[in-house]
Design a protein around this motif. Structure first.
Motif, PDB file in Angstrom:
ATOM      1  N   GLU A 168       0.835  -1.196   0.000  1.00 20.49           N
ATOM      2  CA  GLU A 168       0.000   0.000   0.000  1.00 20.49           C
ATOM      3  C   GLU A 168       0.870   1.246   0.000  1.00 20.49           C
ATOM      4  OE1 GLU A 168      -3.606   2.110   2.524  1.00 20.49           O
ATOM      5  OE2 GLU A 168      -2.841   0.164   3.159  1.00 20.49           O
ATOM      6  N   TYR A 169       0.517   2.177  -0.876  1.00 23.04           N
ATOM      7  CA  TYR A 169       1.155   3.491  -0.950  1.00 23.04           C
ATOM      8  C   TYR A 169       0.085   4.547  -0.737  1.00 23.04           C
ATOM      9  CZ  TYR A 169       5.439   1.325  -2.497  1.00 23.04           C
ATOM     10  OH  TYR A 169       6.577   0.565  -2.549  1.00 23.04           O
ATOM     11  N   PRO A 170       0.477   5.816  -0.567  1.00 21.17           N
ATOM     12  CA  PRO A 170      -0.518   6.862  -0.278  1.00 21.17           C
ATOM     13  C   PRO A 170      -1.657   6.947  -1.295  1.00 21.17           C
ATOM     14  CG  PRO A 170       1.685   7.701   0.122  1.00 21.17           C
ATOM     15  CD  PRO A 170       1.840   6.337  -0.502  1.00 21.17           C
ATOM     16  N   ASN A 171      -1.359   6.734  -2.581  1.00 20.52           N
ATOM     17  CA  ASN A 171      -2.371   6.956  -3.612  1.00 20.52           C
ATOM     18  C   ASN A 171      -2.867   5.705  -4.322  1.00 20.52           C
ATOM     19  OD1 ASN A 171      -2.400   9.806  -3.249  1.00 20.52           O
ATOM     20  ND2 ASN A 171      -0.451   9.886  -4.332  1.00 20.52           N
ATOM     21  N   TYR A 172      -2.320   4.532  -3.985  1.00 21.83           N
ATOM     22  CA  TYR A 172      -2.715   3.299  -4.666  1.00 21.83           C
ATOM     23  C   TYR A 172      -2.162   2.083  -3.945  1.00 21.83           C
ATOM     24  CZ  TYR A 172       1.860   4.444  -6.644  1.00 21.83           C
ATOM     25  OH  TYR A 172       3.166   4.819  -6.803  1.00 21.83           O
ATOM     26  N   LEU A 173      -2.640   0.926  -4.362  1.00 25.64           N
ATOM     27  CA  LEU A 173      -2.052  -0.352  -3.982  1.00 25.64           C
ATOM     28  C   LEU A 173      -1.214  -0.807  -5.166  1.00 25.64           C
ATOM     29  CD1 LEU A 173      -5.209  -2.116  -2.527  1.00 25.64           C
ATOM     30  CD2 LEU A 173      -3.348  -1.073  -1.232  1.00 25.64           C
ATOM     31  N   LEU A 174      -0.056  -1.374  -4.898  1.00 26.74           N
ATOM     32  CA  LEU A 174       0.811  -1.853  -5.971  1.00 26.74           C
ATOM     33  C   LEU A 174       0.913  -3.369  -5.869  1.00 26.74           C
ATOM     34  CD1 LEU A 174       2.720  -1.231  -8.329  1.00 26.74           C
ATOM     35  CD2 LEU A 174       4.554  -1.005  -6.659  1.00 26.74           C
ATOM     36  N   PHE A 175       0.589  -4.024  -6.964  1.00 26.66           N
ATOM     37  CA  PHE A 175       0.609  -5.475  -7.042  1.00 26.66           C
ATOM     38  C   PHE A 175       1.616  -5.876  -8.108  1.00 26.66           C
ATOM     39  CE2 PHE A 175      -1.024  -9.365  -9.071  1.00 26.66           C
ATOM     40  CZ  PHE A 175      -1.015 -10.219  -7.984  1.00 26.66           C
ATOM     41  N   GLN A 176       2.481  -6.824  -7.766  1.00 32.76           N
ATOM     42  CA  GLN A 176       3.470  -7.330  -8.715  1.00 32.76           C
ATOM     43  C   GLN A 176       2.987  -8.683  -9.222  1.00 32.76           C
ATOM     44  OE1 GLN A 176       7.314  -8.122  -6.978  1.00 32.76           O
ATOM     45  NE2 GLN A 176       8.336  -7.756  -8.906  1.00 32.76           N
ATOM     46  N   HIS A 177       2.636  -8.741 -10.518  1.00 33.46           N
ATOM     47  CA  HIS A 177       2.146  -9.983 -11.115  1.00 33.46           C
ATOM     48  C   HIS A 177       3.300 -10.675 -11.836  1.00 33.46           C
ATOM     49  CE1 HIS A 177       0.285 -12.455 -14.308  1.00 33.46           C
ATOM     50  NE2 HIS A 177      -0.506 -12.789 -13.310  1.00 33.46           N
ATOM     51  N   LYS A 178       3.724 -11.800 -11.282  1.00 36.09           N
ATOM     52  CA  LYS A 178       4.801 -12.574 -11.902  1.00 36.09           C
ATOM     53  C   LYS A 178       4.168 -13.609 -12.816  1.00 36.09           C
ATOM     54  CE  LYS A 178       8.161 -11.846  -8.318  1.00 36.09           C
ATOM     55  NZ  LYS A 178       9.142 -12.423  -7.428  1.00 36.09           N
ATOM     56  N   TRP A 179       4.546 -13.559 -14.079  1.00 31.41           N
ATOM     57  CA  TRP A 179       3.991 -14.472 -15.075  1.00 31.41           C
ATOM     58  C   TRP A 179       4.512 -15.890 -14.883  1.00 31.41           C
ATOM     59  CZ3 TRP A 179       0.033 -13.224 -18.122  1.00 31.41           C
ATOM     60  CH2 TRP A 179      -0.257 -11.869 -18.267  1.00 31.41           C
ATOM     61  N   ILE A 180       5.776 -15.988 -14.468  1.00 34.97           N
ATOM     62  CA  ILE A 180       6.393 -17.283 -14.230  1.00 34.97           C
ATOM     63  C   ILE A 180       7.017 -17.220 -12.847  1.00 34.97           C
ATOM     64  CG2 ILE A 180       8.192 -18.898 -14.955  1.00 34.97           C
ATOM     65  CD1 ILE A 180       7.930 -17.748 -17.782  1.00 34.97           C
ATOM     66  N   SER A 181       6.725 -18.186 -11.994  1.00 37.12           N
ATOM     67  CA  SER A 181       7.327 -18.168 -10.670  1.00 37.12           C
ATOM     68  C   SER A 181       8.819 -18.447 -10.790  1.00 37.12           C
ATOM     69  CB  SER A 181       6.648 -19.198  -9.763  1.00 37.12           C
ATOM     70  OG  SER A 181       6.860 -20.491 -10.263  1.00 37.12           O
ATOM     71  N   GLY A 182       9.575 -17.886  -9.864  1.00 33.17           N
ATOM     72  CA  GLY A 182      11.020 -18.067  -9.894  1.00 33.17           C
ATOM     73  C   GLY A 182      11.691 -16.946 -10.651  1.00 33.17           C
ATOM     74  N   CYS A 183      12.679 -17.288 -11.441  1.00 29.49           N
ATOM     75  CA  CYS A 183      13.480 -16.260 -12.123  1.00 29.49           C
ATOM     76  C   CYS A 183      13.124 -16.099 -13.591  1.00 29.49           C
ATOM     77  CB  CYS A 183      14.959 -16.625 -12.027  1.00 29.49           C
ATOM     78  SG  CYS A 183      15.461 -17.912 -13.182  1.00 29.49           S
ATOM     79  N   CYS A 184      13.805 -15.166 -14.174  1.00 30.59           N
ATOM     80  CA  CYS A 184      13.975 -15.063 -15.617  1.00 30.59           C
ATOM     81  C   CYS A 184      12.807 -14.474 -16.407  1.00 30.59           C
ATOM     82  CB  CYS A 184      14.348 -16.411 -16.214  1.00 30.59           C
ATOM     83  SG  CYS A 184      15.748 -17.168 -15.357  1.00 30.59           S
ATOM     84  N   ASP A 185      11.826 -13.901 -15.769  1.00 35.10           N
ATOM     85  CA  ASP A 185      10.771 -13.221 -16.500  1.00 35.10           C
ATOM     86  C   ASP A 185      10.369 -11.979 -15.717  1.00 35.10           C
ATOM     87  OD1 ASP A 185       9.059 -12.873 -18.653  1.00 35.10           O
ATOM     88  OD2 ASP A 185       7.414 -13.938 -17.694  1.00 35.10           O
ATOM     89  N   SER A 186      10.256 -10.869 -16.402  1.00 29.81           N
ATOM     90  CA  SER A 186       9.868  -9.620 -15.752  1.00 29.81           C
ATOM     91  C   SER A 186       8.390  -9.663 -15.381  1.00 29.81           C
ATOM     92  CB  SER A 186      10.124  -8.440 -16.690  1.00 29.81           C
ATOM     93  OG  SER A 186      11.503  -8.326 -16.951  1.00 29.81           O
ATOM     94  N   PRO A 187       8.016  -8.953 -14.313  1.00 30.28           N
ATOM     95  CA  PRO A 187       6.617  -8.925 -13.906  1.00 30.28           C
ATOM     96  C   PRO A 187       5.851  -7.782 -14.554  1.00 30.28           C
ATOM     97  CG  PRO A 187       7.923  -7.790 -12.284  1.00 30.28           C
ATOM     98  CD  PRO A 187       8.883  -8.301 -13.333  1.00 30.28           C
ATOM     99  N   ASP A 188       4.546  -7.844 -14.468  1.00 24.22           N
ATOM    100  CA  ASP A 188       3.695  -6.675 -14.693  1.00 24.22           C
ATOM    101  C   ASP A 188       3.566  -5.987 -13.343  1.00 24.22           C
ATOM    102  OD1 ASP A 188       3.231  -7.414 -17.317  1.00 24.22           O
ATOM    103  OD2 ASP A 188       1.075  -7.651 -17.089  1.00 24.22           O
ATOM    104  N   MET A 189       3.574  -4.669 -13.318  1.00 23.29           N
ATOM    105  CA  MET A 189       3.314  -3.914 -12.102  1.00 23.29           C
ATOM    106  C   MET A 189       1.933  -3.304 -12.262  1.00 23.29           C
ATOM    107  SD  MET A 189       6.027  -4.605 -10.457  1.00 23.29           S
ATOM    108  CE  MET A 189       6.262  -3.530  -9.067  1.00 23.29           C
ATOM    109  N   ILE A 190       1.036  -3.621 -11.333  1.00 24.97           N
ATOM    110  CA  ILE A 190      -0.363  -3.218 -11.451  1.00 24.97           C
ATOM    111  C   ILE A 190      -0.719  -2.277 -10.306  1.00 24.97           C
ATOM    112  CG2 ILE A 190      -2.740  -4.040 -11.568  1.00 24.97           C
ATOM    113  CD1 ILE A 190      -1.488  -6.790 -12.442  1.00 24.97           C
ATOM    114  N   PHE A 191      -1.240  -1.110 -10.660  1.00 25.11           N
ATOM    115  CA  PHE A 191      -1.640  -0.092  -9.703  1.00 25.11           C
ATOM    116  C   PHE A 191      -3.153  -0.180  -9.535  1.00 25.11           C
ATOM    117  CE2 PHE A 191       2.218   1.084 -11.732  1.00 25.11           C
ATOM    118  CZ  PHE A 191       2.958   1.797 -10.799  1.00 25.11           C
ATOM    119  N   LEU A 192      -3.597  -0.320  -8.290  1.00 25.88           N
ATOM    120  CA  LEU A 192      -5.018  -0.485  -8.004  1.00 25.88           C
ATOM    121  C   LEU A 192      -5.539   0.674  -7.162  1.00 25.88           C
ATOM    122  CD1 LEU A 192      -4.952  -4.259  -6.961  1.00 25.88           C
ATOM    123  CD2 LEU A 192      -5.527  -3.321  -9.204  1.00 25.88           C
TER     124      LEU A 192
END
Length: 129
Positions: free
Chosen positions: A3-27
């Protein structure tokens, strides 16, 4: 999720573990609706526990954005057209994170090193004040 002052930030990992960048989702904190998404193909660096994020503003890859989660301020570092794509091809990396090293941030500046397509490292910075 964090939680941040203006939103919630969720990190969506497409593949668990290493080697793939996540999507960063602001709610939206009130409704849970998605406000913004930084897709994995624009993500450069960040962690759900850190209070800032590095990403490219779009798929031209000419503007690297530093977003400070605590203040909601954005700062920009410019790259020449095709500079990022050329480095990706030269080093045959799958994600932007692998082109950047020694990323350090303090209250006044973010400093990083970037792999150029000629084999050299370039040091660059973003002033935060």
């Amino acid at each position: 999720m964090k939680e941040y002052p203006n939103y919630l930030l969720f990190q969506h990992k497409w593949i668990s573990g290493c080697c793939d960048s996540p999507d960063m989702i602001f709610l939206n904190k009130e409704t849970g609706e998605e406000i913004k998404r930084i897709p994995k193909d624009q993500f450069v660096w960040g962690d759900i526990e850190k209070d800032y994020l590095l990403y490219f503003s779009d798929t031209t890859f000419t503007s690297l954005i530093l977003l400070d989660h605590l203040t909601d301020k954005m700062y920009t570092m410019k790259f020449e057209s095709n500079q990022i794509e050329n480095s990706l091809l030269q080093y045959q990396v799958m994600r932007f994170t692998d082109l950047f090293e020694n990323i350090e941030k303090d209250e006044n500046e973010l400093v990083l090193e970037f792999r150029l397509d000629n084999g050299k490292m370039a040091k660059n910075s973003i002033k935060l004040k």
